[in-house]
Design a protein around this motif. Structure first.
Motif, PDB file in Angstrom:
ATOM      1  N   ASN A   1      29.168  12.399 -17.407  1.00 15.35           N
ATOM      2  CA  ASN A   1      29.777  11.087 -17.701  1.00 15.35           C
ATOM      3  C   ASN A   1      28.798  10.054 -18.547  1.00 15.35           C
ATOM      4  O   ASN A   1      29.417   9.302 -19.267  1.00 15.35           O
ATOM      5  CB  ASN A   1      30.124  10.368 -16.234  1.00 15.35           C
ATOM      6  CG  ASN A   1      31.080  10.880 -15.515  1.00 15.35           C
ATOM      7  OD1 ASN A   1      31.963  11.659 -15.925  1.00 15.35           O
ATOM      8  ND2 ASN A   1      30.957  10.636 -13.954  1.00 15.35           N
ATOM      9  N   ALA A   2      27.574  10.425 -18.746  1.00 14.61           N
ATOM     10  CA  ALA A   2      26.687   9.751 -19.553  1.00 14.61           C
ATOM     11  C   ALA A   2      27.105   9.651 -20.871  1.00 14.61           C
ATOM     12  O   ALA A   2      26.769   9.119 -21.693  1.00 14.61           O
ATOM     13  CB  ALA A   2      25.318  10.029 -19.066  1.00 14.61           C
TER      14      ALA A   2
ATOM     15  N   CYS B   1      19.566  10.812 -14.265  1.00 17.94           N
ATOM     16  CA  CYS B   1      20.639  11.456 -13.658  1.00 17.94           C
ATOM     17  C   CYS B   1      20.176  12.663 -12.658  1.00 17.94           C
ATOM     18  O   CYS B   1      20.796  12.617 -11.518  1.00 17.94           O
ATOM     19  CB  CYS B   1      21.506  12.369 -15.009  1.00 17.94           C
ATOM     20  SG  CYS B   1      22.377  11.438 -15.938  1.00 17.94           S
TER      21      CYS B   1
ATOM     22  N   SER C   1      23.601   6.815 -11.960  1.00 10.73           N
ATOM     23  CA  SER C   1      24.558   6.710 -12.855  1.00 10.73           C
ATOM     24  C   SER C   1      23.919   6.044 -14.370  1.00 10.73           C
ATOM     25  O   SER C   1      23.128   5.015 -14.261  1.00 10.73           O
ATOM     26  CB  SER C   1      25.849   5.664 -12.432  1.00 10.73           C
ATOM     27  OG  SER C   1      25.421   4.700 -12.201  1.00 10.73           O
TER      28      SER C   1
ATOM     29  N   ALA D   1      25.005   5.448 -18.721  1.00  9.42           N
ATOM     30  CA  ALA D   1      25.776   5.514 -19.556  1.00  9.42           C
ATOM     31  C   ALA D   1      25.197   5.181 -21.057  1.00  9.42           C
ATOM     32  O   ALA D   1      24.192   4.284 -21.080  1.00  9.42           O
ATOM     33  CB  ALA D   1      26.813   4.138 -19.582  1.00  9.42           C
TER      34      ALA D   1
ATOM     35  N   LYS E   1      32.274  -2.286 -15.037  1.00  9.21           N
ATOM     36  CA  LYS E   1      31.786  -0.945 -15.152  1.00  9.21           C
ATOM     37  C   LYS E   1      30.514  -0.881 -15.503  1.00  9.21           C
ATOM     38  O   LYS E   1      29.608  -0.235 -15.169  1.00  9.21           O
ATOM     39  CB  LYS E   1      32.864   0.126 -15.732  1.00  9.21           C
ATOM     40  CG  LYS E   1      32.376   1.496 -15.690  1.00  9.21           C
ATOM     41  CD  LYS E   1      33.402   2.289 -16.584  1.00  9.21           C
ATOM     42  CE  LYS E   1      32.699   3.918 -16.448  1.00  9.21           C
ATOM     43  NZ  LYS E   1      33.804   4.794 -17.131  1.00  9.21           N
TER      44      LYS E   1
ATOM     45  N   LYS F   1      27.815  -2.272 -13.331  1.00 16.73           N
ATOM     46  CA  LYS F   1      27.354  -1.576 -12.106  1.00 16.73           C
ATOM     47  C   LYS F   1      26.789  -0.083 -12.401  1.00 16.73           C
ATOM     48  O   LYS F   1      25.997   0.506 -11.467  1.00 16.73           O
ATOM     49  CB  LYS F   1      28.711  -1.202 -11.552  1.00 16.73           C
ATOM     50  CG  LYS F   1      29.363  -2.546 -10.638  1.00 16.73           C
ATOM     51  CD  LYS F   1      30.818  -1.933 -10.057  1.00 16.73           C
ATOM     52  CE  LYS F   1      31.433  -3.326  -9.295  1.00 16.73           C
ATOM     53  NZ  LYS F   1      32.554  -2.790  -8.949  1.00 16.73           N
ATOM     54  N   THR F   2      26.731   0.082 -13.789  1.00 19.03           N
ATOM     55  CA  THR F   2      25.999   1.364 -14.246  1.00 19.03           C
ATOM     56  C   THR F   2      24.496   0.983 -14.234  1.00 19.03           C
ATOM     57  O   THR F   2      23.964   0.219 -14.467  1.00 19.03           O
ATOM     58  CB  THR F   2      26.239   1.741 -15.629  1.00 19.03           C
ATOM     59  OG1 THR F   2      27.760   1.904 -15.774  1.00 19.03           O
ATOM     60  CG2 THR F   2      25.550   2.926 -15.999  1.00 19.03           C
ATOM     61  N   GLU F   3      23.670   2.029 -13.432  1.00 16.72           N
ATOM     62  CA  GLU F   3      22.365   1.905 -13.069  1.00 16.72           C
ATOM     63  C   GLU F   3      21.514   1.885 -14.145  1.00 16.72           C
ATOM     64  O   GLU F   3      20.559   1.141 -14.262  1.00 16.72           O
ATOM     65  CB  GLU F   3      21.999   2.936 -11.993  1.00 16.72           C
ATOM     66  CG  GLU F   3      22.644   2.863 -10.702  1.00 16.72           C
ATOM     67  CD  GLU F   3      22.325   3.835  -9.529  1.00 16.72           C
ATOM     68  OE1 GLU F   3      21.662   3.508  -8.747  1.00 16.72           O
ATOM     69  OE2 GLU F   3      23.271   4.842  -9.787  1.00 16.72           O
TER      70      GLU F   3
ATOM     71  N   LEU G   1      21.962   1.723 -18.196  1.00 17.71           N
ATOM     72  CA  LEU G   1      22.605   1.655 -19.756  1.00 17.71           C
ATOM     73  C   LEU G   1      21.793   1.836 -20.854  1.00 17.71           C
ATOM     74  O   LEU G   1      20.736   1.162 -20.967  1.00 17.71           O
ATOM     75  CB  LEU G   1      23.386   0.230 -19.911  1.00 17.71           C
ATOM     76  CG  LEU G   1      23.984  -0.094 -21.090  1.00 17.71           C
ATOM     77  CD1 LEU G   1      25.113   0.525 -21.334  1.00 17.71           C
ATOM     78  CD2 LEU G   1      24.521  -1.467 -21.153  1.00 17.71           C
TER      79      LEU G   1
ATOM     80  N   LYS H   1      19.806  -4.202 -12.986  1.00 14.19           N
ATOM     81  CA  LYS H   1      20.101  -2.679 -13.355  1.00 14.19           C
ATOM     82  C   LYS H   1      19.323  -2.769 -14.743  1.00 14.19           C
ATOM     83  O   LYS H   1      19.035  -3.705 -15.436  1.00 14.19           O
ATOM     84  CB  LYS H   1      21.569  -2.504 -13.793  1.00 14.19           C
ATOM     85  CG  LYS H   1      22.543  -2.838 -12.565  1.00 14.19           C
ATOM     86  CD  LYS H   1      22.230  -1.700 -11.494  1.00 14.19           C
ATOM     87  CE  LYS H   1      23.531  -1.802 -10.265  1.00 14.19           C
ATOM     88  NZ  LYS H   1      23.144  -0.987  -9.265  1.00 14.19           N
TER      89      LYS H   1
END
Length: 239
Positions: free
Chosen positions: A60-61, A122, A127, A129, A155, A158-160, A162, A191
């Motif tokens: 997903n990253a 990861c 999470s 991105a 989204k 909330k991604t831990e 970026l 985050k």
């Protein structure tokens, strides 16, 4: 035996099922106490789930590079102190919501290092991105056109971790400034964000434009960040 295997399959306990099969084939079941067998099965299931979670997070990253920290060339001459890299490896900065600003010349390994930190995150179950800066701004613009901007920014917030790569290749327009401001504001002290750029942080004011917004963005980034300037000649020349 068949009933046990059937239940493990129906409950999707794949790790336990594989461990059970291994114990049967090695003829170890009769040599172990019930508690020992249970411990082995549970550990196998835990390992299986952690591995599946890591693979999902990594996929997903969408990293630019398949990188890990063991491959990063560390040393004072490169601006990568062993002590700092060791601290970042623990992932403690993620728990604190701290950011990492990585600068350096073209090809010095900024993107690779950022991707390796993302991969480590990861592994630790966070999470992540990864975005090229221009593509992130384009994605934000498209989400607005599609009427999904609220969902998109939620989204991102909330991604831990970026990762914004290649920041500063082009200047931001008015809408991009506000989009970046919203992203950074939502993540500030909550985050972690990694930003890599060929330009020194002082030059980011000109890239962002509009002094008030630039001050607000950089104030939120610089005061809660680790700044790493990677030095040395292009790594690409050695390939």
């Amino acid at each position: 035996m068949n009933d046990i295997e059937s239940r493990l399959t129906s409950l999707r306990l794949h790790g336990m099922h594989r461990a059970w099969e291994s114990l049967k084939q090695s003829r170890q079941l009769q040599n172990l106490e019930a508690a020992e067998v249970l411990d082995l099965l549970l550990q196998s299931e835990q390992d299986e789930r952690q591995d599946r979670r890591y693979k999902r997070l990594y996929r997903n990253a969408k990293f630019r590079y398949n990188a890990n920290l063991e491959e990063v060339k560390i040393g004072a001459s490169r601006g990568l102190e062993k002590s700092l890299v060791a601290r970042l490896t623990t992932g403690n900065y993620l728990e604190k919501g701290e950011s990492i600003l990585i600068t350096g010349a073209t090809g010095c390994g900024k993107s690779f290092f950022a991707s390796s930190l993302g991969n480590q995150a990861c592994i630790q179950g966070h999470s992540v991105a990864y975005y090229n800066a221009q593509k992130l701004m384009l994605r934000a613009k498209l989400s607005r056109a599609e009427g999904t901007s609220i969902k998109f920014f939620e989204k991102i917030s909330k991604t831990e971790l970026l990762i914004i790569d290649d920041f500063g290749l082009t200047s931001l327009d008015a809408i991009q400034r506000m989009d970046l401001m919203e992203i950074i504001e939502d993540r500030h002290a909550r985050k972690s964000t990694i930003i890599s750029s060929q330009l020194p942080v002082a030059s980011w004011y000109n890239v962002i434009g509009e002094d008030t917004i630039a001050d607000a963005i950089l104030d939120r980034l610089v005061n809660t960040s680790h700044h790493i300037e990677i030095k040395g000649e292009s790594m690409r020349k050695k390939m």
